[in-house]
Design an enzyme around this catalytic site. Structure first.
Site, PDB file in Angstrom:
ATOM      1  N   ARG A   4      36.113  33.382  46.620  1.00  0.00           N
ATOM      2  CA  ARG A   4      36.094  34.727  46.002  1.00  0.00           C
ATOM      3  C   ARG A   4      37.100  35.642  46.714  1.00  0.00           C
ATOM      4  O   ARG A   4      37.763  36.461  46.072  1.00  0.00           O
ATOM      5  CB  ARG A   4      34.679  35.326  46.070  1.00  0.00           C
ATOM      6  CG  ARG A   4      33.725  34.635  45.091  1.00  0.00           C
ATOM      7  CD  ARG A   4      32.266  34.855  45.454  1.00  0.00           C
ATOM      8  NE  ARG A   4      31.829  36.227  45.286  1.00  0.00           N
ATOM      9  CZ  ARG A   4      30.734  36.727  45.872  1.00  0.00           C
ATOM     10  NH1 ARG A   4      29.986  35.981  46.652  1.00  0.00           N
ATOM     11  NH2 ARG A   4      30.398  37.967  45.647  1.00  0.00           N
TER      12      ARG A   4
ATOM     13  N   ARG B 231      23.802  38.103  53.330  1.00  0.00           N
ATOM     14  CA  ARG B 231      23.302  39.095  52.360  1.00  0.00           C
ATOM     15  C   ARG B 231      22.116  38.524  51.574  1.00  0.00           C
ATOM     16  O   ARG B 231      22.108  37.363  51.180  1.00  0.00           O
ATOM     17  CB  ARG B 231      24.425  39.453  51.373  1.00  0.00           C
ATOM     18  CG  ARG B 231      23.984  40.399  50.272  1.00  0.00           C
ATOM     19  CD  ARG B 231      25.140  41.023  49.551  1.00  0.00           C
ATOM     20  NE  ARG B 231      25.785  40.145  48.588  1.00  0.00           N
ATOM     21  CZ  ARG B 231      26.781  40.534  47.787  1.00  0.00           C
ATOM     22  NH1 ARG B 231      27.241  41.774  47.847  1.00  0.00           N
ATOM     23  NH2 ARG B 231      27.315  39.690  46.941  1.00  0.00           N
TER      24      ARG B 231
ATOM     25  N   LYS C 279      30.750  47.812  47.563  1.00  0.00           N
ATOM     26  CA  LYS C 279      30.872  48.562  46.307  1.00  0.00           C
ATOM     27  C   LYS C 279      29.501  48.812  45.680  1.00  0.00           C
ATOM     28  O   LYS C 279      29.204  49.924  45.251  1.00  0.00           O
ATOM     29  CB  LYS C 279      31.756  47.802  45.291  1.00  0.00           C
ATOM     30  CG  LYS C 279      33.160  47.523  45.753  1.00  0.00           C
ATOM     31  CD  LYS C 279      34.009  46.871  44.659  1.00  0.00           C
ATOM     32  CE  LYS C 279      33.511  45.543  44.171  1.00  0.00           C
ATOM     33  NZ  LYS C 279      33.544  44.456  45.171  1.00  0.00           N
TER      34      LYS C 279
ATOM     35  N   ARG D  92      39.279  43.763  37.620  1.00  0.00           N
ATOM     36  CA  ARG D  92      39.572  42.797  38.679  1.00  0.00           C
ATOM     37  C   ARG D  92      40.916  42.121  38.451  1.00  0.00           C
ATOM     38  O   ARG D  92      41.337  41.317  39.292  1.00  0.00           O
ATOM     39  CB  ARG D  92      38.492  41.734  38.701  1.00  0.00           C
ATOM     40  CG  ARG D  92      37.396  41.946  39.754  1.00  0.00           C
ATOM     41  CD  ARG D  92      36.415  40.810  39.608  1.00  0.00           C
ATOM     42  NE  ARG D  92      35.654  40.466  40.744  1.00  0.00           N
ATOM     43  CZ  ARG D  92      34.414  40.881  41.000  1.00  0.00           C
ATOM     44  NH1 ARG D  92      33.852  41.785  40.240  1.00  0.00           N
ATOM     45  NH2 ARG D  92      33.755  40.412  42.022  1.00  0.00           N
TER      46      ARG D  92
HETATM   47  P1  AMP Z   1      30.266  40.624  41.749  1.00  0.00           P
HETATM   48  O1  AMP Z   1      28.799  40.815  41.645  1.00  0.00           O
HETATM   49  O2  AMP Z   1      31.051  41.843  41.356  1.00  0.00           O
HETATM   50  O3  AMP Z   1      30.690  40.065  43.084  1.00  0.00           O
HETATM   51  O4  AMP Z   1      30.658  39.508  40.646  1.00  0.00           O
HETATM   52  C1  AMP Z   1      30.105  38.191  40.702  1.00  0.00           C
HETATM   53  C2  AMP Z   1      30.944  37.259  39.859  1.00  0.00           C
HETATM   54  O5  AMP Z   1      30.934  37.694  38.484  1.00  0.00           O
HETATM   55  C3  AMP Z   1      32.424  37.179  40.219  1.00  0.00           C
HETATM   56  O6  AMP Z   1      32.678  36.286  41.303  1.00  0.00           O
HETATM   57  C4  AMP Z   1      33.022  36.693  38.898  1.00  0.00           C
HETATM   58  O7  AMP Z   1      32.757  35.314  38.699  1.00  0.00           O
HETATM   59  C5  AMP Z   1      32.197  37.479  37.869  1.00  0.00           C
HETATM   60  N1  AMP Z   1      32.805  38.794  37.577  1.00  0.00           N
HETATM   61  C6  AMP Z   1      32.290  40.017  37.852  1.00  0.00           C
HETATM   62  N2  AMP Z   1      33.112  40.989  37.435  1.00  0.00           N
HETATM   63  C7  AMP Z   1      34.184  40.377  36.897  1.00  0.00           C
HETATM   64  C8  AMP Z   1      35.397  40.832  36.314  1.00  0.00           C
HETATM   65  N3  AMP Z   1      35.684  42.152  36.215  1.00  0.00           N
HETATM   66  N4  AMP Z   1      36.281  39.909  35.856  1.00  0.00           N
HETATM   67  C9  AMP Z   1      36.003  38.590  35.929  1.00  0.00           C
HETATM   68  N5  AMP Z   1      34.899  38.081  36.487  1.00  0.00           N
HETATM   69  C10 AMP Z   1      33.981  38.957  36.964  1.00  0.00           C
END
Ligand code: AMP
Length: 208
Positions: A165, A127, A13, A88
Site C-alpha cells: 500500500r 492498528r 486521515k 488517490r
Molecule cells: P483506506 O481505508 O483508505 O486505506 O482504503 C483501503 C483500500 O480500499 C485501499 O487499499 C484500496 O484498495 C481501496 N481504496 C480506497 N479508496 C480508494 C481510492 N480512492 N481509489 C482506489 N482504491 C481505493
C-alpha cells in the site's frame, strides 16, 4: 468547508476526519469505509473490490469515482465534506474537479498529513479498528473505548500488504501533493505528533 485529506495509509486521515466531523458536522466520505461496507454486505461492488483491497492495490478509478459522485449528491454532503482516501490517482483528482465544478462547488483545501513510512508500518501493523463504530485504536485496546464493541485487525493491515500500500501510495497518490500545490490548495501537516497536536495543526492550517 470542502476538504480533501491526503496522506499515506496510516498517516491518520481517518482519525483526523472523525474529529472534524464530530466538531463541524460535515460529511465524512471515506472510500475505504464505503468499499469495506460493500465487501461486508457481499454486494457486486464488494465482490469486485475485495481482491484489490486484500492485495493493497487500488480499486479501478471508474468504480471509485462513481461512488464518490453518488455520495456527493447525498443530503448530508451539501453543507460540506471531508474526502478521506479520495482522490488517490490523478484521474480521480481531475474527475473530482470536474464533478465539483458541475455542481457549482469547489474545494477549500487539500490537507496533506506527512508521516515517515517506517513509522507507518509500525502503526498499521498494530492498528485495531472497532467493528461497531469504526473507532481507530491499537493492539492495546481489547474492546472499543468509545462503544465497547469488538476490535479487529483489518485484512490489509498485515506487513506485506502495508508495504505494498505504501508503494502504491508513493507511485499513484503522492504526485497529487504537487497537483494541489499547483492549485494553491495545499496545506502540509506533521502527522508524527500526538493526535491532539495534529488536530490542532489541522485546524490552525484551515483557520477554523
Ligand atoms: P483506506 O481505508 O483508505 O486505506 O482504503 C483501503 C483500500 O480500499 C485501499 O487499499 C484500496 O484498495 C481501496 N481504496 C480506497 N479508496 C480508494 C481510492 N480512492 N481509489 C482506489 N482504491 C481505493
Amino acid at each position: 468547508m470542502n476538504i480533501v485529506l491526503l496522506g499515506a495509509p496510516g498517516a491518520g486521515k481517518g482519525t483526523q476526519a472523525a474529529r472534524l466531523v464530530e466538531e463541524f458536522g460535515i460529511a465524512h466520505i471515506s472510500t475505504g469505509d464505503i468499499l469495506r461496507a460493500a465487501v461486508k454486505a457481499g454486494t457486486p461492488l464488494g465482490l469486485e473490490a475485495k481482491s484489490y483491497m486484500d492485495a493493497g492495490e487500488l480499486v479501478p478509478d471508474s468504480v471509485v469515482i462513481g461512488l464518490v459522485k453518488d455520495r456527493l449528491g447525498e443530503p448530508d454532503a451539501q453543507n460540506g465534506f471531508i474526502l478521506d482516501g479520495f482522490p488517490r490517482t490523478s484521474v480521480q483528482a481531475v474527475a473530482l474537479d470536474s464533478e465539483l465544478s458541475s455542481l457549482g462547488r469547489e474545494l477549500d483545501a487539500a490537507v496533506a498529513i506527512n508521516v515517515d513510512p517506517e513509522a507507518i508500518v509500525a502503526r498499521l501493523t498494530s492498528r485495531r479498528t472497532c467493528r461497531v463504530c469504526g473507532y481507530i485504536g491499537s493492539v492495546k485496546d481489547e474492546t472499543c473505548p468509545k462503544c465497547g464493541g469488538e476490535m479487529y485487525q483489518r485484512d490489509d493491515d498485515n506487513e506485506t500488504t502495508v508495504r505494498n500500500r505504501l508503494d502504491v501510495y508513493a507511485k499513484a497518490t503522492a504526485p497529487l501533493i504537487d497537483y494541489y500545490r499547483g492549485c494553491d490548495l495545499l496545506v502540509e501537516i506533521d502527522g508524527s505528533l500526538p493526535v491532539d497536536e495534529v488536530y490542532a495543526s489541522v485546524k490552525s492550517a484551515l483557520s477554523i
